[in-house]
Design an enzyme around this catalytic site. Structure first.
Site, short mmCIF file in Angstrom:
data_model
loop_
_atom_site.label_atom_id
_atom_site.label_comp_id
_atom_site.label_asym_id
_atom_site.label_seq_id
_atom_site.Cartn_x
_atom_site.Cartn_y
_atom_site.Cartn_z
N ARG A 51 0.82 -1.21 0.00
CA ARG A 51 0.00 0.00 0.00
C ARG A 51 0.85 1.26 0.00
NH1 ARG A 51 -2.36 2.30 4.58
NH2 ARG A 51 -1.99 0.39 5.76
N TYR A 70 -17.71 14.00 -16.20
CA TYR A 70 -18.00 12.57 -16.16
C TYR A 70 -19.01 12.27 -15.06
CZ TYR A 70 -17.10 7.69 -14.90
OH TYR A 70 -17.23 6.36 -14.55
N ASP A 89 -8.59 17.43 -15.06
CA ASP A 89 -8.72 16.03 -15.48
C ASP A 89 -8.31 15.98 -16.95
OD1 ASP A 89 -9.53 13.53 -16.41
OD2 ASP A 89 -11.26 13.44 -15.08
N LYS A 147 -7.51 4.41 -19.06
CA LYS A 147 -7.84 4.85 -20.42
C LYS A 147 -6.58 4.88 -21.29
CE LYS A 147 -12.06 5.36 -18.85
NZ LYS A 147 -12.04 5.05 -17.42
#
Length: 402
Positions: free
Chosen positions: A66, A119, A190, A216
């Protein structure tokens, strides 16, 4: 790895040898061509003090999956380089990257200004999740005057998308960055749709952070879920510490997939952007379409702005269009496709088409969708790597059947 011929090492039992003799081979001098993947979740130390020094950041090293590992570091290096950033951090998803970034910037009682067309997942974060933290949001057009009018004394961040998903109108990034610089409000961009191949927002004064869904174009192969943020070292460090406590760090395998994919980002974006321009040009003016949303078209209202922002590198690999006849026509079109297919995301090598009003932007109320230009006949197209002529033929044939 223990040397079985070393007489100083006692001969251990089968189970012990199966575990301990599987260590890394020593003395590898050659650099691997493909960055290796580190899947280990934990590490071993020479002493208690060694472990304590590393986990308390008194000396460099690795602690736990992590907290990051060498695979993450390699990804962060290349993302920082491509974005022109001092630092970067990777996340389990694009939404995790956005959530950690915004909550690092905005505290209880704070306010966010976000562009109107965002989005659907971002809209849900701003309207359903963050209000529970005492954080409010106002939506405005991505133009400087509208942003100025929406900023309040308690505004702690402005959030925009470079290319608004799913209409692909182009935000006035330079103008809004100027507003944020003068007001002292961090601007979060973004940049998922254009990717750093087309635009590096951090090169614009006033932009504080860039966020991506690495699922993406950075990943590029439709096989990972991930996110990233890039910016100044101090700000990314704040976000990193928050992400560790939120458990939002990317998995090692997903980080490796993003690292593999980003190496071909330039090749893919050049090809896919060129095909998108070809497809948009062929569709423009079709009698069954009300409009085509692609800034690469010379008569698009944002063409000059996109040309300035992207500097001739292309106009992106996504476009939209609205069919006359609304949802029924859009549904018929989607069912008639044979090369492209109805799909749930974008950024990969397969061309995918979706109906935002019922899928990616379903979270927006009808009036908000209408204000954002998301009508019932609107389809979003994520252009893949197929041959351009095959896609053009497929779309024109599907339009005839719609």
């Amino acid at each position: 790895m223990a040397d079985p011929e070393d007489p100083a090492i006692p001969r251990a039992g089968f189970g012990t040898r199966a575990i301990h003799d599987a260590d890394l081979p020593p003395g590898i001098a050659e650099q691997p061509v493909s960055p290796p993947i580190w899947l280990t979740s934990d590490y071993l130390y020479e002493s208690l003090e060694h472990y304590a020094d590393v986990i308390n950041e008194r000396r460099p090293g690795y602690v736990y999956g992590r907290y990051g590992n060498p695979t993450h570091v390699a990804l962060h290096w290349v993302l920082s380089s491509l974005e022109g950033a001092e630092a970067a951090w990777s996340f389990a998803s694009g939404m995790a990257a956005l959530h950690s970034s915004l909550t690092a910037l905005v505290r209880e009682g704070g306010h966010i200004v976000a562009q109107r067309t965002v989005y659907g997942g971002t809209y849900a974060l701003l309207t359903q999740v963050l209000p529970g933290y005492g954080i409010s949001s106002t939506f405005a057009e991505p133009e400087p005057d509208a942003i100025v009018a929406a900023i309040r004394p308690e505004t702690a961040a402005v959030l925009i998308e470079t290319l608004a998903n799913p209409t692909f109108r182009v935000s006035d990034v330079r103008g809004i960055a100027g507003v944020c610089a003068r007001r002292g409000v961090p601007l979060v961009v973004d940049n998922t749709v254009p990717s750093p191949y087309l635009l590096r927002p951090l090169e614009i004064e006033g932009v504080a952070l860039v966020v991506h869904a690495t699922s993406k174009y950075i990943g590029g192969h439709s096989d990972l879920i991930g996110g990233a943020v890039a910016g100044s070292r101090d700000l990314v460090e704040r976000i990193r510490h928050l992400a560790l406590n939120q458990g939002a760090t990317a998995g090692a395998f997903e980080a490796w997939l993003a690292l593999r994919g980003v190496q071909t980002l330039g090749l893919r974006m050049a090809r896919q952007s060129g095909t998108a321009l070809r497809l948009a040009t062929e569709l423009a003016g079709h009698p069954k379409l009300e409009d085509v949303g692609y800034a690469g078209l010379p008569d698009h209202p944002d063409h000059a702005r996109a040309a300035d922002l992207f500097g001739g590198a292309g106009f992106g690999a996504m476009l939209s269009f609205s069919l006359r006849g609304g949802y029924e026509a859009a549904s018929g079109f989607g069912s008639a496709l044979r090369v492209a297919r109805v799909g749930s995301s974008f950024g990969g090598l397969r061309t995918e088409v979706c109906h935002p009003a019922t899928t990616s932007h379903r979270q927006l109320p009808a009036e908000e969708r209408a204000a954002a230009g998301i009508g019932d006949g609107l389809l979003r197209v994520a252009v893949g790597g197929e041959d351009p002529e095959d896609l053009v033929e497929d779309f024109l044939r599907a339009l005839e059947k719609a």
